[in-house]
Design a protein around this motif. Sequence first.
Motif, PDB file in Angstrom:
ATOM      1  N   ALA A  58     -45.160 143.117  48.412  1.00 11.37           N
ATOM      2  CA  ALA A  58     -46.276 142.423  47.504  1.00 11.37           C
ATOM      3  C   ALA A  58     -46.922 143.456  46.898  1.00 11.37           C
ATOM      4  O   ALA A  58     -47.128 144.667  47.529  1.00 11.37           O
ATOM      5  CB  ALA A  58     -47.329 141.723  48.390  1.00 11.37           C
ATOM      6  N   VAL A  59     -47.023 143.298  45.459  1.00  5.29           N
ATOM      7  CA  VAL A  59     -47.735 144.292  44.769  1.00  5.29           C
ATOM      8  C   VAL A  59     -48.852 144.025  44.383  1.00  5.29           C
ATOM      9  O   VAL A  59     -49.131 142.805  43.943  1.00  5.29           O
ATOM     10  CB  VAL A  59     -46.939 144.547  43.350  1.00  5.29           C
ATOM     11  N   ARG A  60     -49.965 144.696  44.592  1.00  7.53           N
ATOM     12  CA  ARG A  60     -51.386 144.080  43.968  1.00  7.53           C
ATOM     13  C   ARG A  60     -51.577 144.533  42.280  1.00  7.53           C
ATOM     14  O   ARG A  60     -51.024 145.715  42.023  1.00  7.53           O
ATOM     15  CB  ARG A  60     -52.665 144.822  44.883  1.00  7.53           C
ATOM     16  N   THR A  61     -52.195 143.769  41.573  1.00  6.60           N
ATOM     17  CA  THR A  61     -52.189 143.668  40.276  1.00  6.60           C
ATOM     18  C   THR A  61     -53.404 144.092  39.647  1.00  6.60           C
ATOM     19  O   THR A  61     -53.833 144.192  38.391  1.00  6.60           O
ATOM     20  CB  THR A  61     -51.406 142.747  39.538  1.00  6.60           C
ATOM     21  N   GLY A  62     -54.475 144.341  40.722  1.00  8.21           N
ATOM     22  CA  GLY A  62     -55.855 144.557  39.953  1.00  8.21           C
ATOM     23  C   GLY A  62     -56.393 143.530  39.130  1.00  8.21           C
ATOM     24  O   GLY A  62     -56.939 143.815  38.166  1.00  8.21           O
ATOM     25  N   CYS A  63     -56.287 142.210  39.133  1.00  7.86           N
ATOM     26  CA  CYS A  63     -56.528 141.192  38.451  1.00  7.86           C
ATOM     27  C   CYS A  63     -55.837 141.132  37.038  1.00  7.86           C
ATOM     28  O   CYS A  63     -56.325 140.427  36.149  1.00  7.86           O
ATOM     29  CB  CYS A  63     -58.044 141.029  38.065  1.00  7.86           C
ATOM     30  N   CYS A  64     -54.737 141.936  36.776  1.00  8.91           N
ATOM     31  CA  CYS A  64     -54.127 141.740  35.556  1.00  8.91           C
ATOM     32  C   CYS A  64     -52.534 141.656  35.965  1.00  8.91           C
ATOM     33  O   CYS A  64     -51.892 142.787  35.709  1.00  8.91           O
ATOM     34  CB  CYS A  64     -54.296 143.097  34.927  1.00  8.91           C
ATOM     35  N   PRO A  65     -52.074 140.314  36.260  1.00  7.03           N
ATOM     36  CA  PRO A  65     -50.570 140.139  36.465  1.00  7.03           C
ATOM     37  C   PRO A  65     -49.755 140.706  35.295  1.00  7.03           C
ATOM     38  O   PRO A  65     -48.742 141.284  35.589  1.00  7.03           O
ATOM     39  CB  PRO A  65     -50.694 138.631  36.577  1.00  7.03           C
ATOM     40  N   HIS A  66     -50.175 140.399  34.215  1.00  5.64           N
ATOM     41  CA  HIS A  66     -49.331 140.820  33.160  1.00  5.64           C
ATOM     42  C   HIS A  66     -49.009 142.257  32.759  1.00  5.64           C
ATOM     43  O   HIS A  66     -47.748 142.634  32.571  1.00  5.64           O
ATOM     44  CB  HIS A  66     -49.716 139.958  31.643  1.00  5.64           C
ATOM     45  N   THR A  67     -50.173 142.930  33.097  1.00  3.71           N
ATOM     46  CA  THR A  67     -50.102 144.361  33.022  1.00  3.71           C
ATOM     47  C   THR A  67     -49.056 145.213  34.062  1.00  3.71           C
ATOM     48  O   THR A  67     -48.186 145.783  33.602  1.00  3.71           O
ATOM     49  CB  THR A  67     -51.418 145.080  33.309  1.00  3.71           C
TER      50      THR A  67
ATOM     51  N   ALA B 207     -30.664 129.458  48.949  1.00  2.00           N
ATOM     52  CA  ALA B 207     -29.171 129.125  48.456  1.00  2.00           C
ATOM     53  C   ALA B 207     -28.357 130.285  48.563  1.00  2.00           C
ATOM     54  O   ALA B 207     -27.007 130.402  48.958  1.00  2.00           O
ATOM     55  CB  ALA B 207     -29.205 128.565  47.407  1.00  2.00           C
ATOM     56  N   LEU B 208     -28.981 131.501  48.361  1.00  2.00           N
ATOM     57  CA  LEU B 208     -28.274 132.875  48.028  1.00  2.00           C
ATOM     58  C   LEU B 208     -27.950 133.681  49.123  1.00  2.00           C
ATOM     59  O   LEU B 208     -27.230 134.397  49.297  1.00  2.00           O
ATOM     60  CB  LEU B 208     -28.697 133.620  46.755  1.00  2.00           C
ATOM     61  N   SER B 209     -28.982 133.781  49.984  1.00  2.00           N
ATOM     62  CA  SER B 209     -29.111 134.549  50.986  1.00  2.00           C
ATOM     63  C   SER B 209     -28.134 134.853  52.172  1.00  2.00           C
ATOM     64  O   SER B 209     -27.748 135.759  52.606  1.00  2.00           O
ATOM     65  CB  SER B 209     -30.544 134.858  51.550  1.00  2.00           C
ATOM     66  N   THR B 210     -26.976 133.873  51.980  1.00  2.00           N
ATOM     67  CA  THR B 210     -25.913 133.766  52.869  1.00  2.00           C
ATOM     68  C   THR B 210     -24.754 134.477  52.164  1.00  2.00           C
ATOM     69  O   THR B 210     -24.084 135.152  52.995  1.00  2.00           O
ATOM     70  CB  THR B 210     -25.540 132.411  53.360  1.00  2.00           C
ATOM     71  N   GLU B 211     -24.753 134.255  51.171  1.00  2.00           N
ATOM     72  CA  GLU B 211     -23.687 134.942  50.031  1.00  2.00           C
ATOM     73  C   GLU B 211     -23.926 136.195  49.865  1.00  2.00           C
ATOM     74  O   GLU B 211     -23.317 137.127  49.331  1.00  2.00           O
ATOM     75  CB  GLU B 211     -22.942 134.101  49.174  1.00  2.00           C
ATOM     76  N   LEU B 212     -25.274 136.953  49.345  1.00  2.00           N
ATOM     77  CA  LEU B 212     -25.679 137.783  48.828  1.00  2.00           C
ATOM     78  C   LEU B 212     -26.793 138.591  49.634  1.00  2.00           C
ATOM     79  O   LEU B 212     -27.531 137.950  50.277  1.00  2.00           O
ATOM     80  CB  LEU B 212     -26.275 137.375  47.345  1.00  2.00           C
ATOM     81  N   SER B 213     -26.918 139.724  49.239  1.00  2.00           N
ATOM     82  CA  SER B 213     -28.074 140.602  49.816  1.00  2.00           C
ATOM     83  C   SER B 213     -29.278 140.379  48.945  1.00  2.00           C
ATOM     84  O   SER B 213     -29.128 141.094  47.784  1.00  2.00           O
ATOM     85  CB  SER B 213     -27.784 142.014  50.198  1.00  2.00           C
ATOM     86  N   VAL B 214     -30.500 139.874  49.255  1.00  2.00           N
ATOM     87  CA  VAL B 214     -31.421 139.400  48.262  1.00  2.00           C
ATOM     88  C   VAL B 214     -32.745 140.176  48.707  1.00  2.00           C
ATOM     89  O   VAL B 214     -32.968 140.207  50.125  1.00  2.00           O
ATOM     90  CB  VAL B 214     -31.695 138.157  48.225  1.00  2.00           C
ATOM     91  N   VAL B 215     -33.410 140.767  47.792  1.00  2.00           N
ATOM     92  CA  VAL B 215     -34.821 141.499  48.228  1.00  2.00           C
ATOM     93  C   VAL B 215     -35.963 140.664  47.107  1.00  2.00           C
ATOM     94  O   VAL B 215     -35.425 140.303  46.097  1.00  2.00           O
ATOM     95  CB  VAL B 215     -34.832 142.865  48.028  1.00  2.00           C
ATOM     96  N   VAL B 216     -37.234 140.595  47.535  1.00  2.00           N
ATOM     97  CA  VAL B 216     -38.078 140.070  46.534  1.00  2.00           C
ATOM     98  C   VAL B 216     -39.273 140.843  46.651  1.00  2.00           C
ATOM     99  O   VAL B 216     -39.598 141.372  47.734  1.00  2.00           O
ATOM    100  CB  VAL B 216     -38.630 138.706  47.260  1.00  2.00           C
ATOM    101  N   VAL B 217     -39.823 141.162  45.288  1.00  2.00           N
ATOM    102  CA  VAL B 217     -41.087 141.772  45.151  1.00  2.00           C
ATOM    103  C   VAL B 217     -41.897 140.800  44.562  1.00  2.00           C
ATOM    104  O   VAL B 217     -41.724 140.135  43.496  1.00  2.00           O
ATOM    105  CB  VAL B 217     -41.060 143.179  44.154  1.00  2.00           C
ATOM    106  N   THR B 218     -42.951 140.419  45.118  1.00  2.00           N
ATOM    107  CA  THR B 218     -44.004 139.484  44.571  1.00  2.00           C
ATOM    108  C   THR B 218     -45.071 140.014  44.080  1.00  2.00           C
ATOM    109  O   THR B 218     -45.762 141.063  44.590  1.00  2.00           O
ATOM    110  CB  THR B 218     -44.299 138.300  45.637  1.00  2.00           C
ATOM    111  N   ASN B 219     -45.715 139.626  43.013  1.00  2.00           N
ATOM    112  CA  ASN B 219     -46.871 139.943  42.354  1.00  2.00           C
ATOM    113  C   ASN B 219     -48.067 138.868  42.494  1.00  2.00           C
ATOM    114  O   ASN B 219     -49.184 139.302  42.209  1.00  2.00           O
ATOM    115  CB  ASN B 219     -46.926 140.314  40.879  1.00  2.00           C
ATOM    116  N   ASP B 220     -47.636 137.991  43.262  1.00  2.00           N
ATOM    117  CA  ASP B 220     -48.692 136.844  43.507  1.00  2.00           C
ATOM    118  C   ASP B 220     -49.576 137.358  44.487  1.00  2.00           C
ATOM    119  O   ASP B 220     -49.238 138.236  45.360  1.00  2.00           O
ATOM    120  CB  ASP B 220     -47.961 135.773  43.892  1.00  2.00           C
TER     121      ASP B 220
END
Lengths: 224, 246, 217
Positions: free
Chosen positions: C78-87, C42-55
């Motif tokens: 993508a960020v690897r979380t070493g089995c600790c997503p909340h950390t 919805a937003l990428s046509t009006e705004l510059s958007v970037v995503v960091v996923t921890n999934d």
Amino acid sequence: MTALAVLLLADSRLPNGGHAHSGGVETTVAAGFLSTVDDLELFLRGRLCTTAPVLAGFAAVACLLDDDADWRRWDRALSARIPSAALRTASRLQGGALLRTVAGMWPVPAGLRQLGRPHQPLVLGAATSAGGGSALDAAGLAVHHLLGGACSAAIRLLGLDPLAVAAVQAAVGGPGAEIARQAVLAAEIAVTSDDPSALAAVSAPLTELLAAEHAQQEVTLFAS
Amino acid sequence: MKALAGLDVERGRTRWRDCAPIALRPTGPGRMHLVQAAGGPLGGDELRLDVRVGPGADLAVRSAAATVAQPGPGPEPASWQLSATVAAGADLDWRPEPTVVCAGADYRSHLRVDLDSTAWLVLREQVLLGRVGEPGGRYRGRLTVTVGGELLMDTETVLDGADPALSGPAGSGGFRVFGSLLVAGRDLPAVAERADRTPTLISAVLPLDGPGYLILALGRTSALVSAGLAAEADRVTTAAGIAARG
Amino acid sequence: MHREETQTVLPAARPRGRALRIGIGGPVGGGKTALVAALCRALSTELSVVVVTNDIYTTEDADFLRRNGVLADERIRAVRTGCCPHTAIRDDITANLDEVEELERLHDPDLVLVESGGDNLTATFSYGLIDRQIFVVDVAGGDKVPRKGGPGVTRSDLLVINKIDLAELVGADLDVMRNDSAAQRGDRPTVLISLRAEHGVAPVLDWVRRSLTAHRA
């Protein structure tokens, strides 16, 4: 305050980027070389005679160096000891993460900050010095994190009994402390002679090979 | 036994100085064979060879047979040192036969190569832990390479067939044969890190932090490791060829 | 489709230059990735958007986003979380900060979305990493979730209750969820949506746009 500063640097609750790295455990598990507490002990003892003297030596050096030392040269000397690009990246990511945190805690040498993401042991050693610790503290911290990171990852990946793992970590602590003492001797020679070649340069072939394999896996839970 | 031998190569001329048990034999243009007395080195031996490859010269070094490191009368290790300088536009191709480290032996090698920034090096090492049916002794091999005065690589491989920690999951993983092939210097292709693993062989291409890449292999047999190093080297050249054409 | 009043009660935002950083957290399967995809679309046509996923991020996930024309590959890290997503989103945010700053440097975005790995109701973002956070739960998790509270439900800047189209099927009472949320959250807004419905993401979009305006003010 010195003891408290060292404890702070030893604490995995300090934001240091370490939780996302398994110290080679994830890839070693995936390749079938590590599955039990006994395997983990052998893994840790292997790390103690290979990677540990290198990391401890560079941490001790960084603790002994003057603020205006040629940090780039020591950083390169550690890069030259790590053939795998994936392992160098892991070291720099953790060095950058720790630098981000400790730069807000204590004054950190400008030459080190200018490297952007220096290797982790250099940041650890410089932070130990800035917090008032000794070269032996720095070398000990390097060994402690090497062992602790692997133990924690093994528990998370394999569901090993954490009490049994704690016993193993304690058992290898004695040899680990000896490695740290030797690393300080090497570091004193290296700094006095202004020559990194006095520092240990051991790299374990399986560790390098499996690090390269880890980096090409589609899905991994740890960054290294 | 202590020995210091020398080898000096200029374009069109090769000079050398043998020193027992190290002997050199020319086997072709720009090509020398290392011939060592059989049954050595022993613990306590200190052998050293200094090599100079002059501007624009090419030198390939091979060996006539495997080096077999054996225990000596005392606790001292057997030591082998190579110190080589490779001048502008010169090539050094150092690929001797494997080193067998017998049970009870303690063998240390230090290969140091200083390359001009326009020189080229290929250097292969292969180590077998023990003769057939024995666990093998201790090997410490340090490899130090500079290019144009900058440190490219400084690593020490420590293997010990009788040490569970060094032959375990953070050492050589139970494999008996170790091999490495370093390529460094001018005109190198871009190399991506990659690894291959079967139950009998693990090999990888590792781009160094500078002009060079290291191919590593651990395997069950010497033949597997030789083939693994060669296959990875071929992949690097093929990929570079495709990139150059593409 | 149910639309909830999304009055904006926001904590004082830390100035960070232009980009607004929004964290999207919540338990596994609630629809975090679907929400990220819908927002980007919805937003990428009006705004510059970037995503960091921890999934845990697979090439399939990348393909999903690419096929849906959501974002170019180089705008997703993508960020690897070493089995600790909340950390990775709360206690040791260094790896996420590295990626956020790198994307900000490369793309100069208006909006940074940081998607956490699926965790439990106690997992929230540190405000050292993000400026606002959305917590996503779904009705299929049971209508008791808002009553259970936890920092995600009580302290998030926007609570999204997703999959309201499934409420009847799973026997969840939306009024209970709405009332419990209000009781737990005070003035903080809650929206009940179905991302599968046409314009289902609209209430969240409204909130994001208002947050962006407030952030730039």
